[in-house]
Design a protein around this motif. Structure first.
Motif, short mmCIF file in Angstrom:
data_model
loop_
_atom_site.label_atom_id
_atom_site.label_comp_id
_atom_site.label_asym_id
_atom_site.label_seq_id
_atom_site.Cartn_x
_atom_site.Cartn_y
_atom_site.Cartn_z
N UNK A 51 52.59 29.40 38.89
CA UNK A 51 51.35 28.80 39.01
C UNK A 51 49.98 30.32 39.26
N UNK A 52 48.67 30.52 38.52
CA UNK A 52 48.07 31.50 39.00
C UNK A 52 47.21 31.77 38.79
N UNK A 53 46.56 32.30 39.55
CA UNK A 53 44.66 32.40 39.35
C UNK A 53 44.79 33.49 38.14
N UNK A 54 43.76 32.78 37.62
CA UNK A 54 43.10 33.31 35.72
C UNK A 54 42.63 35.12 35.88
N UNK A 55 42.93 35.56 36.41
CA UNK A 55 42.27 37.48 36.87
C UNK A 55 42.03 38.14 35.02
N UNK A 56 40.79 38.79 35.46
CA UNK A 56 40.22 39.16 34.01
C UNK A 56 41.46 40.70 33.50
N UNK A 57 42.01 40.95 32.95
CA UNK A 57 42.89 41.90 33.11
C UNK A 57 42.87 43.07 33.23
N UNK A 58 43.46 43.93 33.17
CA UNK A 58 43.32 45.59 32.91
C UNK A 58 43.78 46.15 32.44
N UNK B 139 47.35 44.93 37.00
CA UNK B 139 46.21 44.83 37.92
C UNK B 139 45.51 43.38 36.89
N UNK B 140 44.37 42.98 37.43
CA UNK B 140 43.74 42.42 36.84
C UNK B 140 42.02 42.31 38.00
N UNK B 141 41.06 41.61 37.57
CA UNK B 141 39.57 41.61 38.68
C UNK B 141 39.76 39.70 39.25
N UNK B 142 39.44 39.99 40.09
CA UNK B 142 39.54 38.27 40.16
C UNK B 142 38.33 38.31 41.37
N UNK B 143 37.66 37.68 41.13
CA UNK B 143 36.33 37.90 42.35
C UNK B 143 35.94 38.87 42.65
N UNK B 144 35.71 39.52 41.47
CA UNK B 144 35.14 41.21 41.66
C UNK B 144 36.37 42.10 42.51
N UNK B 145 37.41 41.78 42.61
CA UNK B 145 38.64 42.67 43.16
C UNK B 145 40.13 42.93 42.32
N UNK B 146 40.48 43.64 42.26
CA UNK B 146 41.30 44.21 41.75
C UNK B 146 42.66 43.53 42.56
#
Length: 292
Positions: free
Chosen positions: A97-104, A209-216
């Motif tokens: 189970x993982x956080x929903x990051x915005x993928x690069x 990598x992805x962005x989550x809460x503004x961080x890579x």
């Protein structure tokens, strides 16, 4: 999909070559299947338990490199899963189970040795992905230092394409491109140094990598036989292709039978399936010191 995958009653967000990503309570559930891909095709034959090797090795590495960069893991331990997921025994040891990051949308490839498409390009132009390299290198030579050779992340069956650092800057912005390069090389060096102590050379690898809460943050899987080339130190020799502990074995088989790579991939014979799983398991056990 295997029947066990079809029974998972959650919204399927993405079916990758190997992984299925489901929407789950505002997060993602990522499941590593036993599928294997080569030359951008999914092979019709499953490699039993391969997904478990990928999952367990990724979990080992996420913990190992967490001092360099945070990652998307909430939990990869089936015992900690909510009851509604525990009814799917198939998920044990192959899902997280993982956080929903915005993928690069860049594949961060780091090469420490000259192999694969890098070697092919070097023979023509003394470059890899446009990066000038010294004369006189051979197949499998160690590079003077690891190089960052990104590729585009394509969907809908298109082939990922090698792109220059300048093109990466265009796609992601300068700050992000530089950060991707810096993090990727730091991660590669830490894992490659450790792997050597276990008798394994990490020739190259691919990270996402992805962005989550503004961080890579680091996402997907990391440093597995699907995303890396692992060579045994004791068998290593310059000037030849290496017998590796990864899916190169499947690629070599497909090359040998002269598959054209443009029509659907053929089934794999039983001995190739068994040997592939053996290589994956061997990589896991040597790198982690744990029994699979």
């Amino acid at each position: 999909m295997s029947n066990q995958e079809e029974n998972i009653n959650l919204p399927l967000v993405h079916k990758g070559k190997v992984r299925n990503v489901y929407d789950f309570n505002g997060n993602y559930l990522i499941v590593a299947s036993d599928r294997i891909s080569a030359f951008d095709w999914v092979i019709p034959t499953l490699i039993p338990n391969k997904g478990k090797v990928l999952h367990k090795l990724s979990m080992f590495w996420f913990d190992f490199v967490k001092d360099i960069v945070p990652n998307h893991i909430i939990t990869g331990n089936f015992e900690e899963f909510p009851a509604e997921l525990k009814k799917y025994e198939y998920l044990r040891d192959r899902s997280m189970i993982v956080k929903k990051a915005n993928r690069v949308d860049i594949e961060c490839i780091i090469r420490g040795y000259l192999a694969g498409s890098g070697w092919k390009e070097y023979q023509k132009s003394k470059t890899v992905c446009g990066i000038k390299l010294p004369d006189g290198l051979q197949e499998s030579s160690k590079l003077p230092q690891p190089i960052f050779t990104p590729s585009s992340k394509e969907e809908n069956g298109k082939h990922d394409e090698n792109i220059s650092f300048e093109e990466t800057v265009k796609r992601t912005g300068k700050d992000t491109a530089e950060k991707l390069q810096e993090l990727s090389i730091s991660l590669y060096k830490k894992v490659a140094d450790y792997a050597l102590t276990k008798g394994i050379i990490l020739a190259d690898t691919k990270l996402e990598f992805g962005f989550y809460d503004g961080h890579l943050i680091l996402i997907d899987e990391i440093f597995t036989p699907d995303s890396s080339r692992f060579w045994e130190v004791e068998k290593y020799a310059q000037g030849v292709s290496q017998d590796s502990l990864d899916k190169q074995y499947v690629r070599d088989y497909l090359e040998k039978i002269k598959w054209d790579k443009s029509s659907p991939a053929p089934e794999l014979p039983k001995d190739i399936v068994e040997k592939t799983l053996e290589k994956y398991t061997d990589a896991y056990e040597k790198l982690t010191g744990r029994k699979f």
